[in-house]
Design a protein around this motif. Structure first.
Motif, PDB file in Angstrom:
ATOM      1  N   LYS A 151       0.836  -1.208   0.000  1.00  0.00           N
ATOM      2  CA  LYS A 151       0.000   0.000   0.000  1.00  0.00           C
ATOM      3  C   LYS A 151       0.866   1.251   0.000  1.00  0.00           C
ATOM      4  CE  LYS A 151      -3.974  -2.062   2.237  1.00  0.00           C
ATOM      5  NZ  LYS A 151      -4.776  -2.159   3.451  1.00  0.00           N
ATOM      6  N   ARG A 152       1.895   1.279   0.848  1.00  0.00           N
ATOM      7  CA  ARG A 152       2.756   2.462   0.972  1.00  0.00           C
ATOM      8  C   ARG A 152       3.545   2.716  -0.312  1.00  0.00           C
ATOM      9  NH1 ARG A 152       5.666   0.973   5.236  1.00  0.00           N
ATOM     10  NH2 ARG A 152       7.551   0.498   4.091  1.00  0.00           N
ATOM     11  N   THR A 153       3.978   1.664  -0.990  1.00  0.00           N
ATOM     12  CA  THR A 153       4.780   1.822  -2.204  1.00  0.00           C
ATOM     13  C   THR A 153       3.935   1.946  -3.465  1.00  0.00           C
ATOM     14  OG1 THR A 153       5.018  -0.574  -2.445  1.00  0.00           O
ATOM     15  CG2 THR A 153       6.763   0.593  -1.225  1.00  0.00           C
ATOM     16  N   GLY A 154       2.646   1.636  -3.357  1.00  0.00           N
ATOM     17  CA  GLY A 154       1.775   1.711  -4.523  1.00  0.00           C
ATOM     18  C   GLY A 154       1.933   0.549  -5.483  1.00  0.00           C
ATOM     19  N   VAL A 155       2.544  -0.529  -5.026  1.00  0.00           N
ATOM     20  CA  VAL A 155       2.707  -1.719  -5.863  1.00  0.00           C
ATOM     21  C   VAL A 155       1.423  -2.537  -5.780  1.00  0.00           C
ATOM     22  CG1 VAL A 155       4.052  -3.829  -6.200  1.00  0.00           C
ATOM     23  CG2 VAL A 155       5.209  -1.706  -5.552  1.00  0.00           C
ATOM     24  N   ALA A 156       0.912  -2.947  -6.935  1.00  0.00           N
ATOM     25  CA  ALA A 156      -0.398  -3.589  -6.990  1.00  0.00           C
ATOM     26  C   ALA A 156      -0.444  -4.972  -6.348  1.00  0.00           C
ATOM     27  CB  ALA A 156      -0.868  -3.686  -8.441  1.00  0.00           C
ATOM     28  N   ASN A 157       0.635  -5.756  -6.490  1.00  0.00           N
ATOM     29  CA  ASN A 157       0.623  -7.094  -5.891  1.00  0.00           C
ATOM     30  C   ASN A 157       2.021  -7.457  -5.411  1.00  0.00           C
ATOM     31  OD1 ASN A 157       2.169  -8.705  -7.852  1.00  0.00           O
ATOM     32  ND2 ASN A 157       0.474  -8.256  -9.243  1.00  0.00           N
ATOM     33  N   GLY A 158       2.114  -8.511  -4.635  1.00  0.00           N
ATOM     34  CA  GLY A 158       3.370  -8.921  -4.028  1.00  0.00           C
ATOM     35  C   GLY A 158       4.440  -9.353  -5.002  1.00  0.00           C
ATOM     36  N   TYR A 159       4.066  -9.666  -6.232  1.00  0.00           N
ATOM     37  CA  TYR A 159       5.051 -10.091  -7.216  1.00  0.00           C
ATOM     38  C   TYR A 159       5.761  -8.913  -7.870  1.00  0.00           C
ATOM     39  CZ  TYR A 159       3.349 -14.825  -6.770  1.00  0.00           C
ATOM     40  OH  TYR A 159       3.031 -16.064  -6.271  1.00  0.00           O
ATOM     41  N   GLY A 160       5.246  -7.713  -7.659  1.00  0.00           N
ATOM     42  CA  GLY A 160       5.820  -6.530  -8.295  1.00  0.00           C
ATOM     43  C   GLY A 160       6.943  -5.867  -7.527  1.00  0.00           C
ATOM     44  N   LEU A 161       7.285  -6.396  -6.355  1.00  0.00           N
ATOM     45  CA  LEU A 161       8.338  -5.804  -5.537  1.00  0.00           C
ATOM     46  C   LEU A 161       9.352  -6.892  -5.188  1.00  0.00           C
ATOM     47  CD1 LEU A 161       9.057  -3.064  -4.235  1.00  0.00           C
ATOM     48  CD2 LEU A 161       7.854  -3.824  -2.191  1.00  0.00           C
ATOM     49  N   LEU A 162      10.593  -6.702  -5.608  1.00  0.00           N
ATOM     50  CA  LEU A 162      11.628  -7.716  -5.409  1.00  0.00           C
ATOM     51  C   LEU A 162      12.468  -7.466  -4.172  1.00  0.00           C
ATOM     52  CD1 LEU A 162      12.843  -8.068  -9.118  1.00  0.00           C
ATOM     53  CD2 LEU A 162      11.019  -9.334  -7.936  1.00  0.00           C
ATOM     54  N   GLY A 163      12.568  -6.206  -3.762  1.00  0.00           N
ATOM     55  CA  GLY A 163      13.351  -5.849  -2.594  1.00  0.00           C
ATOM     56  C   GLY A 163      12.916  -4.496  -2.081  1.00  0.00           C
ATOM     57  N   LEU A 164      13.338  -4.176  -0.851  1.00  0.00           N
ATOM     58  CA  LEU A 164      12.930  -2.910  -0.248  1.00  0.00           C
ATOM     59  C   LEU A 164      13.947  -2.484   0.798  1.00  0.00           C
ATOM     60  CD1 LEU A 164      10.620  -0.768   0.065  1.00  0.00           C
ATOM     61  CD2 LEU A 164       9.805  -2.196   1.959  1.00  0.00           C
ATOM     62  N   TYR A 165      14.332  -1.204   0.753  1.00  0.00           N
ATOM     63  CA  TYR A 165      15.171  -0.611   1.790  1.00  0.00           C
ATOM     64  C   TYR A 165      14.287   0.240   2.684  1.00  0.00           C
ATOM     65  CZ  TYR A 165      18.193   2.693   4.131  1.00  0.00           C
ATOM     66  OH  TYR A 165      18.802   3.463   5.099  1.00  0.00           O
ATOM     67  N   GLN A 166      14.440   0.080   3.997  1.00  0.00           N
ATOM     68  CA  GLN A 166      13.721   0.893   4.971  1.00  0.00           C
ATOM     69  C   GLN A 166      14.719   1.409   5.997  1.00  0.00           C
ATOM     70  OE1 GLN A 166       9.674  -0.933   6.064  1.00  0.00           O
ATOM     71  NE2 GLN A 166      10.873  -2.676   5.356  1.00  0.00           N
ATOM     72  N   GLY A 167      14.799   2.708   6.157  1.00  0.00           N
ATOM     73  CA  GLY A 167      15.708   3.259   7.147  1.00  0.00           C
ATOM     74  C   GLY A 167      16.135   4.675   6.832  1.00  0.00           C
ATOM     75  N   VAL A 168      17.224   5.092   7.463  1.00  0.00           N
ATOM     76  CA  VAL A 168      17.804   6.412   7.269  1.00  0.00           C
ATOM     77  C   VAL A 168      19.064   6.233   6.424  1.00  0.00           C
ATOM     78  CG1 VAL A 168      18.812   8.426   8.406  1.00  0.00           C
ATOM     79  CG2 VAL A 168      16.921   7.201   9.502  1.00  0.00           C
ATOM     80  N   PRO A 169      19.055   6.744   5.187  1.00  0.00           N
ATOM     81  CA  PRO A 169      20.231   6.569   4.335  1.00  0.00           C
ATOM     82  C   PRO A 169      21.505   7.082   5.007  1.00  0.00           C
ATOM     83  CG  PRO A 169      18.398   7.427   3.066  1.00  0.00           C
ATOM     84  CD  PRO A 169      17.977   7.467   4.511  1.00  0.00           C
ATOM     85  N   LEU A 170      22.592   6.424   4.717  1.00  0.00           N
ATOM     86  CA  LEU A 170      23.876   6.731   5.332  1.00  0.00           C
ATOM     87  C   LEU A 170      24.239   8.197   5.186  1.00  0.00           C
ATOM     88  CD1 LEU A 170      26.091   5.211   6.849  1.00  0.00           C
ATOM     89  CD2 LEU A 170      27.218   4.817   4.672  1.00  0.00           C
ATOM     90  N   ARG A 171      24.010   8.781   4.006  1.00  0.00           N
ATOM     91  CA  ARG A 171      24.411  10.175   3.805  1.00  0.00           C
ATOM     92  C   ARG A 171      23.506  11.161   4.535  1.00  0.00           C
ATOM     93  NH1 ARG A 171      23.312  11.367  -2.616  1.00  0.00           N
ATOM     94  NH2 ARG A 171      21.048  11.463  -2.515  1.00  0.00           N
ATOM     95  N   ASP A 172      22.363  10.694   5.062  1.00  0.00           N
ATOM     96  CA  ASP A 172      21.454  11.563   5.802  1.00  0.00           C
ATOM     97  C   ASP A 172      21.621  11.449   7.309  1.00  0.00           C
ATOM     98  OD1 ASP A 172      20.437  12.333   3.360  1.00  0.00           O
ATOM     99  OD2 ASP A 172      18.683  11.012   3.481  1.00  0.00           O
ATOM    100  N   ARG A 173      22.507  10.587   7.757  1.00  0.00           N
ATOM    101  CA  ARG A 173      22.716  10.401   9.187  1.00  0.00           C
ATOM    102  C   ARG A 173      23.622  11.513   9.708  1.00  0.00           C
ATOM    103  NH1 ARG A 173      23.661   3.839   9.391  1.00  0.00           N
ATOM    104  NH2 ARG A 173      21.698   3.343   8.347  1.00  0.00           N
ATOM    105  N   GLY A 174      23.109  12.249  10.654  1.00  0.00           N
ATOM    106  CA  GLY A 174      23.887  13.344  11.217  1.00  0.00           C
ATOM    107  C   GLY A 174      24.624  12.922  12.469  1.00  0.00           C
TER     108      GLY A 174
END
Length: 127
Positions: free
Chosen positions: A45-68
């Protein structure tokens, strides 16, 4: 479509990680890489992908370059590699390995702070 045992699929993901160039592998801090069968419904729902077969991987977190300087005490970032969608995308293990490597590399790009567009521009279409 192929179906691997969980441990065999996890081995492919591990190979993708340990074969990264040293400068990338040693830069990985506070991140977990996990294998899941399918993306959860809230992720779809959050990514807007219609079904589970349409997403192969996912990153969740704070990107390294954004870490203060105040980034500490947080749960690890997470890269999910989705087993069933990846297996359904190929006919052989020989085809699966480069696809798993591609997905892991793509999600690590997000960890390092790159957008999909930046990855396409710098390394070809990694999306």
């Amino acid at each position: 479509m192929i179906e691997l045992e969980q441990k065999d699929f996890e081995e492919l993901v591990l190979v993708a990680l340990v074969t990264l160039p040293d400068q990338f592998r040693t830069a990985l801090k506070n991140i977990d890489v996990v294998v899941e069968d399918f993306p959860p419904m809230d992720v779809l729902k959050r990514t807007g992908v219609a079904n589970g077969y349409g997403l192969l991987g996912l990153y969740q977190g704070v990107p390294l370059r954004d870490r203060g300087p105040h980034y500490s005490g947080t749960l690890p970032d997470k890269i999910s590699v989705f087993k069933v969608p990846l297996e359904s995308s190929v006919d052989t293990v020989d085809e699966l390995m480069p696809l798993v490597q591609h997905v892991v590399l793509h999600e690590l790009g997000h960890y390092f702070g790159l957008s999909d567009e930046e990855m396409r521009e710098s390394r070809g279409d990694l999306h």
